[in-house]
Design a protein around this motif. Sequence first.
Motif, mmCIF file in Angstrom:
data_model
loop_
_atom_site.group_PDB
_atom_site.id
_atom_site.type_symbol
_atom_site.label_atom_id
_atom_site.label_comp_id
_atom_site.label_asym_id
_atom_site.label_seq_id
_atom_site.Cartn_x
_atom_site.Cartn_y
_atom_site.Cartn_z
ATOM 1 N N MET A 1 21.806 5.318 5.029
ATOM 2 C CA MET A 1 22.182 5.664 3.647
ATOM 3 C C MET A 1 22.365 4.382 2.836
ATOM 4 N N ALA A 2 21.609 4.250 1.745
ATOM 5 C CA ALA A 2 21.685 3.027 0.954
ATOM 6 C C ALA A 2 23.005 2.945 0.235
ATOM 7 N N ASP A 3 23.558 1.721 0.123
ATOM 8 C CA ASP A 3 24.825 1.527 -0.575
ATOM 9 C C ASP A 3 24.635 1.764 -2.060
ATOM 10 N N GLN A 4 25.695 2.197 -2.737
ATOM 11 C CA GLN A 4 25.637 2.458 -4.157
ATOM 12 C C GLN A 4 25.946 1.179 -4.928
ATOM 13 N N GLN A 5 25.922 1.281 -6.262
ATOM 14 C CA GLN A 5 26.222 0.137 -7.094
ATOM 15 C C GLN A 5 27.656 -0.315 -6.856
ATOM 16 N N PRO A 6 27.950 -1.635 -6.967
ATOM 17 C CA PRO A 6 29.311 -2.123 -6.741
ATOM 18 C C PRO A 6 30.293 -1.449 -7.694
ATOM 19 N N LEU A 7 31.481 -1.148 -7.172
ATOM 20 C CA LEU A 7 32.511 -0.520 -7.991
ATOM 21 C C LEU A 7 33.199 -1.540 -8.875
ATOM 22 N N GLN A 8 33.576 -1.133 -10.075
ATOM 23 C CA GLN A 8 34.409 -1.960 -10.922
ATOM 24 C C GLN A 8 35.831 -1.934 -10.385
ATOM 25 N N ALA A 9 36.665 -2.852 -10.884
ATOM 26 C CA ALA A 9 38.026 -2.976 -10.359
ATOM 27 C C ALA A 9 38.805 -1.676 -10.507
ATOM 28 N N GLN A 10 38.694 -1.026 -11.693
ATOM 29 C CA GLN A 10 39.443 0.203 -11.896
ATOM 30 C C GLN A 10 38.941 1.316 -10.997
ATOM 31 N N ASP A 11 37.633 1.304 -10.681
ATOM 32 C CA ASP A 11 37.087 2.323 -9.791
ATOM 33 C C ASP A 11 37.565 2.103 -8.360
ATOM 34 N N LYS A 12 37.650 0.836 -7.944
ATOM 35 C CA LYS A 12 38.165 0.540 -6.614
ATOM 36 C C LYS A 12 39.606 1.014 -6.479
ATOM 37 N N LEU A 13 40.409 0.760 -7.518
ATOM 38 C CA LEU A 13 41.794 1.182 -7.480
ATOM 39 C C LEU A 13 41.894 2.700 -7.391
ATOM 40 N N ALA A 14 41.100 3.392 -8.201
ATOM 41 C CA ALA A 14 41.144 4.849 -8.184
ATOM 42 C C ALA A 14 40.746 5.393 -6.810
ATOM 43 N N PHE A 15 39.751 4.756 -6.190
ATOM 44 C CA PHE A 15 39.303 5.197 -4.873
ATOM 45 C C PHE A 15 40.394 4.979 -3.830
ATOM 46 N N LEU A 16 41.064 3.826 -3.891
ATOM 47 C CA LEU A 16 42.135 3.553 -2.937
ATOM 48 C C LEU A 16 43.292 4.532 -3.118
ATOM 49 N N LEU A 17 43.570 4.911 -4.359
ATOM 50 C CA LEU A 17 44.680 5.816 -4.625
ATOM 51 C C LEU A 17 44.461 7.202 -4.033
ATOM 52 N N VAL A 18 43.199 7.600 -3.863
ATOM 53 C CA VAL A 18 42.937 8.891 -3.217
ATOM 54 C C VAL A 18 42.674 8.732 -1.730
ATOM 55 N N LEU A 19 42.198 7.561 -1.319
ATOM 56 C CA LEU A 19 41.899 7.353 0.103
ATOM 57 C C LEU A 19 43.174 7.240 0.935
ATOM 58 N N VAL A 20 44.192 6.514 0.447
ATOM 59 C CA VAL A 20 45.413 6.312 1.237
ATOM 60 C C VAL A 20 46.097 7.639 1.566
ATOM 61 N N PRO A 21 46.343 8.539 0.592
ATOM 62 C CA PRO A 21 46.946 9.827 0.964
ATOM 63 C C PRO A 21 46.087 10.620 1.939
ATOM 64 N N TYR A 22 44.781 10.525 1.793
ATOM 65 C CA TYR A 22 43.881 11.232 2.710
ATOM 66 C C TYR A 22 44.075 10.727 4.135
ATOM 67 N N LEU A 23 44.146 9.408 4.314
ATOM 68 C CA LEU A 23 44.324 8.831 5.648
ATOM 69 C C LEU A 23 45.692 9.182 6.219
ATOM 70 N N ILE A 24 46.711 9.198 5.366
ATOM 71 C CA ILE A 24 48.050 9.562 5.832
ATOM 72 C C ILE A 24 48.074 11.007 6.311
ATOM 73 N N ASP A 25 47.435 11.900 5.557
ATOM 74 C CA ASP A 25 47.437 13.320 5.913
ATOM 75 C C ASP A 25 46.673 13.582 7.203
ATOM 76 N N HIS A 26 45.613 12.813 7.456
ATOM 77 C CA HIS A 26 44.761 13.082 8.617
ATOM 78 C C HIS A 26 45.180 12.303 9.865
ATOM 79 N N GLU A 27 46.018 11.292 9.696
ATOM 80 C CA GLU A 27 46.554 10.496 10.811
ATOM 81 C C GLU A 27 45.468 9.734 11.572
ATOM 82 N N ARG A 28 44.448 10.420 12.029
ATOM 83 C CA ARG A 28 43.356 9.762 12.749
ATOM 84 C C ARG A 28 42.052 10.411 12.313
#
Length: 323
Positions: A1-28
């Motif tokens: 799967m080809a990588d997408q265009q680089p994320l801007q800073a605000q997009d990276k932050l938004a992605f991290l804000l949804v990724l962290v709760p997801y990882l916490i909820d799933h544990e592994r």
Amino acid sequence: MADQQPLQAQDKLAFLLVLVPYLIDHERVSVAEAARHFGVPEQRIRRAVELIAVSGVPGETMQYQHGDLFDIAWDDFEQNDMIVLTNLVAIDDSPRLSAREASALIAGLQYLSALPEAADRDAIRALMAKLSRGAGGAASNVAVGQDLHDAALSTIRRAVADGRGLAFEYAGPRTRGGTRRVDPLRVESIDADWYLRAWDLDRQALRTFRLDRMTNARVDDRPAEKTIGDVVIPDTLFQQSGGDVIVTVELDCSALPLVADYLADTADAEDADGRVRIRLAASNGFDGVVRLVAGLPGRAVVLDPPAARAAVRAFAEAALAAE
């Protein structure tokens, strides 16, 4: 799967804000599973996890110690492509919403629940209850001002839910009144005014109707011909038509956001005094222009055409005479 265009800073932050709760909820969770969940390349998940692992909140010394950072099971991550958070930062001691913040969110949810396209109202009510319980103080009883339009909103909501048309009596600034037959698409508000965006069957075009000018709203027996997926709805509420007159208004640039939905085109550049000139599409009666200027006392001046200036002057003289 080809990588997408680089994320801007605000997009990276938004992605991290949804990724962290997801990882916490799933544990592994595996990198591949997380990538499928968010619809991104696996490499983007790996880079985000590496960034999370060097993120945290500094301690009392304002320097990062080991316990101040997120941590992951590195061996599992590097050898098995599995993500396991082993140290969480500022989760249990994170501040609650203040009463004011909770009240603002509750008011927004009340507005959302009034929209005809808001399907899951039970979920909205449950979230409002959680916000009330979880606030740092008692949330104020906030209600969105729509009481005068509740009946019309309920009828519009029922028509949308049943896939039916809508009929009502309407007296607008461009009409003397009459029955309108429409397919309802969306309800929006600007300040205290509510508007229906709908496909007008008689005119075969998108039209905007103020709810306070609608009476005797009723659901038609006929099925709707147009749905919100069939019509491109512009961001601005009003669009220029062939019978409109262009009115030039000068106003403070600070007031420009208040009239953004009424512009016939883009505003001119700001002058040295902080004033801008805008153009509005108005009917021959200039009712909308008069209301707009009256709502911006001392901040807006009609420049052209003379008939629009005369309409504003007549309104001001009538207001002074009534005092």
